[in-house]
Write a protein that holds these residues in place. Sequence first.
Motif, mmCIF file in Angstrom:
data_model
loop_
_atom_site.group_PDB
_atom_site.id
_atom_site.type_symbol
_atom_site.label_atom_id
_atom_site.label_comp_id
_atom_site.label_asym_id
_atom_site.label_seq_id
_atom_site.Cartn_x
_atom_site.Cartn_y
_atom_site.Cartn_z
ATOM 1 N N LYS A 179 50.935 28.834 33.984
ATOM 2 C CA LYS A 179 50.374 28.047 32.879
ATOM 3 C C LYS A 179 50.324 26.542 33.165
ATOM 4 C CE LYS A 179 49.775 31.645 30.257
ATOM 5 N NZ LYS A 179 48.429 32.159 29.982
ATOM 6 N N LYS A 234 48.725 23.923 30.845
ATOM 7 C CA LYS A 234 49.472 23.311 29.743
ATOM 8 C C LYS A 234 49.883 21.875 30.083
ATOM 9 C CE LYS A 234 49.498 26.671 26.746
ATOM 10 N NZ LYS A 234 48.849 26.503 25.426
ATOM 11 N N THR A 238 56.022 24.825 32.816
ATOM 12 C CA THR A 238 55.389 25.478 31.667
ATOM 13 C C THR A 238 55.210 26.983 31.853
ATOM 14 O OG1 THR A 238 53.260 24.841 32.649
ATOM 15 C CG2 THR A 238 54.138 23.418 30.919
#
Length: 392
Positions: free
Chosen positions: A224, A227, A294
Amino acid sequence: MEVLVLTPTFYPRVGGAEESMTQLYSGLVEKGVNVHVFTPKVIANSQLGRDSFMGVNIFRFVSIEYNKYSKFISYNIFGFIFLLYFLLKMKKRVDLIHVQYLFPMGLLGVLFSKILRVPIVFSEHHYGTGSDISSYTENGNLINKICAFIFKKSDITVSTGFTQNEFLEYLSDGSGTSKIKEIKLGAPEKKEKTNVDKLLLRKKYNLSTEFVFVSIGRLVKRKKFEKLIELSKHLKKNCNIDFTILILGEGGERSYLEEQIKEEGQQGNIVLLGSKIGKEKEELLFLSDLFLFTSEFEGSGLVYTEANAFGLPVIAFENEAVNSIYKNNHGGIVVKRDIKLMGDEIEKILSDKGLYEDKIKQGYTLLEEYSWNKYSENYFDLFHLILKKYEK
């Protein structure tokens, strides 16, 4: 002791699992074990055929890296041919087979453990396959059935933590939990900063912002990293912070991340540096102020303790691995998966020198629970115990 290793990934590929293997096998070599690693050639600049690294004998064979099924077929067919050739040429007897991940090389390991009549130990890092997934249900029924069959043929399967324990218990169907043993990963020793000049290092890497944040990992979906792009946008709009975010790593999501950085106008605040190892990686960690992460899932979370070793306070989105490492936020700051909450914690720690120093000290204290030497010793003792039982 002669240990034959089958693994779908190894040095020079960069990652937490690869680092743990390098530390394990080099540690076993130091204890007098002869380690022979068989692995597919998955990195372009790696050497096909015989190689060595840190005293570990490596034999790389050709493979087809199209998808998980082509890997499974090619690893087992080509692996069988090259392994048979190696064993016919090697005059020493193999004492034990160690396989990393149940799938895709587990069946090959089981076959040769029967042929050679030696015990077999598996180590599980990430739901059997090491694929970019966040749950074993994403493997599909067929692969999980193959993993269950292989697990039941093992003498012991080593887990790196809670999430993998859960997966192995699922495979055992309640009947083989005695075959599961958890061995905690090690961590780097504390890195001394006495001769580190942050300003000089930042000048070397053309970094002129007041603060530098860093994140490390393979550029895959479950990490991720997009993010961090959202976080950068949030910090620029809502917080009075002059910053750069460095992302160290390579992977299939790089093009997507580059597009998102450009689309969101974050080129001046986020830099994708690619994979970094050795001195260059160390310098980039030393010059940074915070480690941000993240990822929605980590098998063990080696990356967190590595940041602690470099004296970096860690701020991370919650997942099972980071929750188990930073209990009650001791050693790091764990937040719910919310950009604003992470931004608030960044502002808070950068404005509170006492809190900043406390998190560094807590991180150093946490490292005392982890040790690469202890990690290899645990395996060394386990291998000897299994061999003694096998002799009986």
